[in-house]
Design an enzyme around this catalytic site. Structure first.
Site, PDB file in Angstrom:
ATOM      1  N   THR A  70      -9.295   5.705  -1.987  1.00 23.97           N
ATOM      2  CA  THR A  70     -10.391   5.583  -2.263  1.00 23.97           C
ATOM      3  C   THR A  70     -11.473   6.786  -1.929  1.00 23.97           C
ATOM      4  OG1 THR A  70     -10.228   5.012   0.141  1.00 23.97           O
ATOM      5  CG2 THR A  70      -9.566   2.923  -1.250  1.00 23.97           C
ATOM      6  N   HIS A  83       1.014  -1.470   0.428  1.00 23.68           N
ATOM      7  CA  HIS A  83      -0.395   0.096   0.268  1.00 23.68           C
ATOM      8  C   HIS A  83       0.510   1.293  -0.040  1.00 23.68           C
ATOM      9  CE1 HIS A  83      -3.862  -1.953   1.050  1.00 23.68           C
ATOM     10  NE2 HIS A  83      -3.309  -3.137   1.694  1.00 23.68           N
ATOM     11  N   LYS A 133       0.253  14.354   0.616  1.00 26.66           N
ATOM     12  CA  LYS A 133      -0.965  14.447   0.354  1.00 26.66           C
ATOM     13  C   LYS A 133      -1.710  16.355   0.365  1.00 26.66           C
ATOM     14  CE  LYS A 133      -2.813  10.641   3.106  1.00 26.66           C
ATOM     15  NZ  LYS A 133      -3.369   9.678   1.667  1.00 26.66           N
ATOM     16  N   LYS A 167      -9.073  12.767   5.015  1.00 29.47           N
ATOM     17  CA  LYS A 167      -8.254  12.153   4.315  1.00 29.47           C
ATOM     18  C   LYS A 167      -7.304  12.425   5.759  1.00 29.47           C
ATOM     19  CE  LYS A 167      -6.940  13.590   0.298  1.00 29.47           C
ATOM     20  NZ  LYS A 167      -7.139  12.262  -0.671  1.00 29.47           N
ATOM     21  N   ARG A 168      -5.793  11.790   5.571  1.00 31.31           N
ATOM     22  CA  ARG A 168      -4.896  11.875   7.188  1.00 31.31           C
ATOM     23  C   ARG A 168      -4.470  13.082   6.453  1.00 31.31           C
ATOM     24  NH1 ARG A 168      -4.675   7.899  11.267  1.00 31.31           N
ATOM     25  NH2 ARG A 168      -2.382   9.131  11.368  1.00 31.31           N
ATOM     26  N   LYS A 179     -15.113   7.690  -4.056  1.00 34.76           N
ATOM     27  CA  LYS A 179     -16.246   7.667  -3.108  1.00 34.76           C
ATOM     28  C   LYS A 179     -16.930   9.134  -3.832  1.00 34.76           C
ATOM     29  CE  LYS A 179     -14.422   5.335   0.906  1.00 34.76           C
ATOM     30  NZ  LYS A 179     -13.698   5.655   1.466  1.00 34.76           N
TER      31      LYS A 179
HETATM   32  C1  26Q Z   1       3.353   0.606  10.242  1.00 30.03           C
HETATM   33  C2  26Q Z   1       4.307   0.672  11.765  1.00 30.03           C
HETATM   34  C3  26Q Z   1       3.985   0.737  13.083  1.00 30.03           C
HETATM   35  C4  26Q Z   1       2.529   0.907  12.803  1.00 30.03           C
HETATM   36  C5  26Q Z   1       2.043   1.438  12.036  1.00 30.03           C
HETATM   37  C6  26Q Z   1       2.641   1.126  10.275  1.00 30.03           C
HETATM   38  C7  26Q Z   1       0.949   1.398   9.627  1.00 30.03           C
HETATM   39  C8  26Q Z   1      -0.160   1.628   9.772  1.00 30.03           C
HETATM   40  C9  26Q Z   1      -0.994   2.120   9.100  1.00 30.03           C
HETATM   41  C10 26Q Z   1       1.658   2.360   8.296  1.00 30.03           C
HETATM   42  C11 26Q Z   1       0.612   1.853   7.303  1.00 30.03           C
HETATM   43  C12 26Q Z   1      -0.793   1.746   7.758  1.00 30.03           C
HETATM   44  C13 26Q Z   1      -1.422   2.459   6.792  1.00 30.03           C
HETATM   45  C14 26Q Z   1      -1.353   3.096   5.247  1.00 30.03           C
HETATM   46  C15 26Q Z   1      -2.368   3.421   4.425  1.00 30.03           C
HETATM   47  O1  26Q Z   1      -3.747   3.332   5.296  1.00 30.03           O
HETATM   48  N1  26Q Z   1      -2.290   3.129   3.030  1.00 30.03           N
HETATM   49  C16 26Q Z   1      -3.695   3.314   2.378  1.00 30.03           C
HETATM   50  O2  26Q Z   1      -3.831   2.126   1.313  1.00 30.03           O
HETATM   51  C17 26Q Z   1      -5.116   2.639   1.376  1.00 30.03           C
HETATM   52  C18 26Q Z   1      -6.041   1.275   0.601  1.00 30.03           C
HETATM   53  O3  26Q Z   1      -4.740   0.868  -0.636  1.00 30.03           O
HETATM   54  C19 26Q Z   1      -4.980   3.604  -0.220  1.00 30.03           C
HETATM   55  O4  26Q Z   1      -5.670   3.824  -1.097  1.00 30.03           O
HETATM   56  C20 26Q Z   1      -3.927   4.450   0.369  1.00 30.03           C
HETATM   57  O5  26Q Z   1      -3.364   5.241  -1.042  1.00 30.03           O
HETATM   58  C21 26Q Z   1      -2.842   4.033   1.191  1.00 30.03           C
HETATM   59  O6  26Q Z   1      -2.194   5.931   1.232  1.00 30.03           O
END
Ligand code: 26Q
Length: 794
Positions: free
Chosen positions: A638, A351, A536, A530-531, A642
């Site tokens: 995503t 991702h 972004k 979004k975050r 929407k």
């Molecule tokens: C990793 C290690 C330690 C703590 C947290 C994490 C961690 C947690 C969540 C790393 C990444 C995430 C989330 C990533 C994320 O949401 N990525 C998004 O995924 C979506 C679904 O595929 C995409 O549409 C987005 O582009 C992408 O940013």
């Protein structure tokens, strides 16, 4: 199977109110009504759930397991009601008791067991798997505290703990009989050929099941979440000595493992507890999967033909070594054969390409917590190197364990989440591995479930669509293209425009009531939700807003197109730059909203505590979707889908799935701006690129200047020097270089919005041509190209 005739929903609600919650209608509080309605709906879901479970068992079908550290499911009651087509019945049943349907729905806490896109994708996938009738389980962690609650104090983000289980929760079934011991630490012994791991510490994972029902209740799968418990929950000896804190200590310690969701969605933190959570989820899930497989099939060599395990990013990547450990150490299958069985069972979704977000763990920590797994990883790495002698990059370099490479090597398919992202994977992070295994990387562009993201959240638009083309679109979203001929009908287009306008009025009323923020629904509702992340580029948006404000001030009597800039999103608690951006937006909003010269043309609102429920309010009311990431950085997005589906054209870069959205909806219905991913890489090489961009665009220079001089922070003029300094300096995300073209695109938006009919056409084409972005399409892609799984409903 038990067959009960279904009582009316009204009777079920009253029965549950009385016999499950011990209340009569006179004394019931809102939560009682919410619980009674939820149980009444849940009863009907359980019927579908049992049927699906039996059918899967009887047919011996292949099962899909989706392992994810996050499931951002939001509220579930409306989802159940909509999928069972009980909306009208529920409304009238509650009305019989003088209860308002929306009040009851709003009483449910929003289950925020995820950070953002990755977690929400997992939730959409579960719903689509059930709609399609693909036998599947989601496995995750039952965090006591989901993503923090956000509020603003003096414009700054303040985090508070979230407590979704603080109120009664209707949807889970505790499974006290489904428990596994998960070990950590300890040592490894060798007895000839056999190796054994002797963990030093153990906690128990207990299962909680939530049924996930698909469209029309034809099928339901299970989301199984693990909760941490102590094996010996209570130290009686300590208690008897009067040390009550020590008596409860084992339980408190074990519970910390599922206590909180890590709130950081990119920067890897390298925290021991996070690695423990990852193994806790994965270890429990694999034990459960193999128990089920063993009961039904037995011969582990057949595992890949009956089980597909999807890793949602690298977070559950320990599944590779853990599966080998079970097959080899515990079941005696030779190592290389164990490795092949595991690989043929596992697949991995990437991702992100951001280098700082690629998981890696220091070998000291990893080896201390998982001493046997690190040995197995070394053996995997050696085996892979032996089979591929030209390989140069090891997954065990620099005293690290690289989870991306491990996941790639241990998966038979590796997928990206948009066409562009998948191509970039092949030329950047996974270049060498892709060349060694050219058939492994595949694309599965993300999607969103149309049940939640159109039918449920936008009933006005859903009603118009169904009235026009029938209801088959709900689980066959590409049928929306049948709307195209209607777009040429002025009467129909008026109705389409009226739906959007009504949604905007509803949102305006809510913003007035909930936040005391009053806006004119005729403004453009321009939304970025979004975050918060530098890539972004919420700061590009606010810079353009500030420049626009200055321009309006220069010429306040011109024919400006009124615009509301809406923001929502959370910043990771430790991401100070992102938190500064939030504060800047809030500070700018305070000044600009109070400017009598401009505030009929421009307003800014940053709504606090963005979550799934807030997205469901905002998406149907948006006119314009901001998707303005630095090209090459957003894997897919995503939210972009929407918005398009709900009739908000995009202003965006050629990044992630924006590229495919533009291809589908048509370039004339999309406001494109900015550099391509390739141009971004070239531009970074240009010396002083930011300074050059600023020198070339006086509007940008002036916007930066007013921020720098403290127009939005007069008490502390240097408050945003970190932001301005960054933009004028390295500007890694190329905000300055993309500014002028973003400005141009926004002025095109202004002009286009003046023609309300033309705008409605554009919006309607976005709806009619977004059918491909259904997560049903995505899941069918995974079933065919990755899992080799079949629907039991076809
Ligand atoms: C990793 C290690 C330690 C703590 C947290 C994490 C961690 C947690 C969540 C790393 C990444 C995430 C989330 C990533 C994320 O949401 N990525 C998004 O995924 C979506 C679904 O595929 C995409 O549409 C987005 O582009 C992408 O940013």
């Amino acid at each position: 199977m038990l067959q009960l005739s279904t009582p009316s929903l009204r009777d079920s609600i009253l029965r549950h109110l009385t016999y499950s919650f011990g209340k009569d209608p006179e004394h019931a509080i809102l939560e009682d009504w919410r619980m009674a309605l939820s149980y009444a709906v849940r009863d009907r879901i359980v019927d579908a759930w049992f049927k699906a479970t039996h059918q899967t068992y009887e047919t011996g079908a292949k099962r899909v397991y989706y392992l994810s550290m996050e499931f951002l499911i939001g509220r579930l009651l409306e989802d159940g009601i909509v999928n069972l087509e009980l909306v009208e019945e529920a409304k009238s049943a509650l009305a019989d008791f003088s209860k308002d349907y929306n009040d009851v729905l709003a009483d449910e806490p929003d289950a925020a067991l995820g950070n953002g896109g990755l977690g929400r994708l997992a939730a959409c996938f579960l719903e689509s798997l059930s709609t399609i009738g693909c036998p599947a389980h989601g496995y995750g962690i039952r965090y006591e505290h989901g993503l923090f609650r956000q509020s603003f104090v003096g414009g700054r983000q303040v985090e508070q703990p979230e407590l979704w289980l603080g109120q009664r929760h209707a949807w889970e079934f505790e499974r006290p009989e489904v428990r596994y011991r998960i070990g950590f630490g300890g040592h490894v012994t060798n007895h000839g050929e056999t190796v054994r791991w002797h963990p030093a510490e153990e906690v128990e994972a207990e299962a909680f099941d939530t049924p996930v029902v698909g469209w029309k209740g034809r099928w339901a799968n299970t989301l199984r979440l693990w909760s941490g418990r102590a094996i010996h929950p209570f130290d009686l000896a300590a208690f008897n000595h009067g040390d009550y804190a020590a008596a409860a200590a084992p339980e408190a310690l074990a519970r910390t493992i599922s206590r909180v969701l890590y709130p950081d969605d990119t920067t890897e933190q390298g925290k021991e507890l996070r690695l423990k959570q990852e193994y806790f989820l994965t270890g429990a899930a694999l034990r459960d999967i193999l128990r089920r497989f063993n009961n039904q099939f037995g011969d582990l060599r057949k595992l890949p033909s009956k089980v597909a395990i999807q890793l949602n990013d690298t977070h559950p990547a320990i599944a590779g070594p853990e599966l080998i450990r079970i097959l080899h150490d515990e079941r005696g299958i030779p190592f290389d054969e164990s490795m092949d069985i595991a690989r043929n069972t596992l697949s991995y979704t990437n991702h992100t390409l951001l280098p700082e977000a690629l998981e890696s763990w220091g070998e000291a920590l990893f080896g201390r917590l998982l001493p046997r797994h690190i040995q197995i990883i070394d053996q995997i790495d050696n085996e892979h190197a032996n089979r591929n002698p030209s390989r140069t990059q090891s997954m065990r370099a620099d005293h690290q364990v690289k989870m991306g490479q491990l996941s790639f090597v241990m998966a038979h398919k590796v997928n990206g989440v948009s066409a562009l992202h998948t191509e970039l994977m092949k030329t950047t992070v996974f270049e060498e591995l892709h060349n060694l295994h050219p058939d492994r990387i595949v694309n599965q562009t993300n999607g969103v479930t149309p049940r939640r993201w159109l039918l449920a959240c936008n009933p006005r638009l859903a009603g118009l669509i169904t009235e026009s083309i029938g209801e088959a679109w709900v689980d066959d979203l590409e049928q929306l293209e049948k709307l195209e001929p209607y777009i040429e009908d002025a009467g129909w287009l008026d109705r389409y425009g009226k739906v959007k306008r009504d949604n905007k009025v509803e949102l305006s009323n809510w913003m007035g009531q909930a936040h005391g923020f009053h806006v004119d629904p005729d403004m453009i509702f321009d939304v970025q939700i979004k975050r918060l992340h530098e890539y972004k580029r919420q700061h590009l948006n606010i810079l353009e807003t500030i420049a626009h404000w200055l321009e309006i001030r220069d010429n306040p009597n011109a024919d400006w197109t009124p615009r509301l800039k809406l923001f929502a999103g959370k910043a990771a608690p430790g991401y100070f730059f992102a938190k500064d951006i939030i504060r800047l937006i809030n500070d700018a909003a305070a000044v600009i909203n109070a400017d009598p010269l401009t505030n009929k043309y421009l307003k800014i609102a940053f709504l606090p505590n963005y979550n799934v429920t807030l997205a469901e309010r905002l998406v149907p009311a948006a006119d314009l979707s901001e998707q303005i990431s630095t090209a090459g950085k957003e894997a897919s997005g995503t939210g972009n889908m929407k918005f398009a589906l709900n009739g908000a054209p995009t202003v965006g870069t050629l990044d992630g799935a924006n590229v495919e959205i533009r291809d589908h909806v048509g370039a004339e219905n999309f406001f494109l701006f900015g550099m391509t991913a390739e141009e971004v890489m070239e531009r970074r090489m240009v010396e002083s690129h930011a300074q050059k961009a600023i020198a070339a665009d006086p509007r940008l220079a002036r916007a930066l200047e007013v921020i720098r001089e403290g127009r939005f922070s007069p008490a502390e003029p240097e408050r945003y020097h970190n932001i301005t300094g960054n933009l004028e300096g390295a500007d890694y995300f190329l905000v300055c270089s993309d500014f002028s073209d973003y400005w141009r695109a926004q002025r095109e938006v202004d002009a286009a919005f003046k023609d309300q009919q033309g705008w409605a056409r554009m919006a309607a084409f976005n709806t009619a041509r977004s059918g491909w972005f259904s997560s049903d399409r995505t899941i069918r892609g995974y079933m065919k190209d990755i899992w080799d799984a079949k629907s039991l409903l076809d």
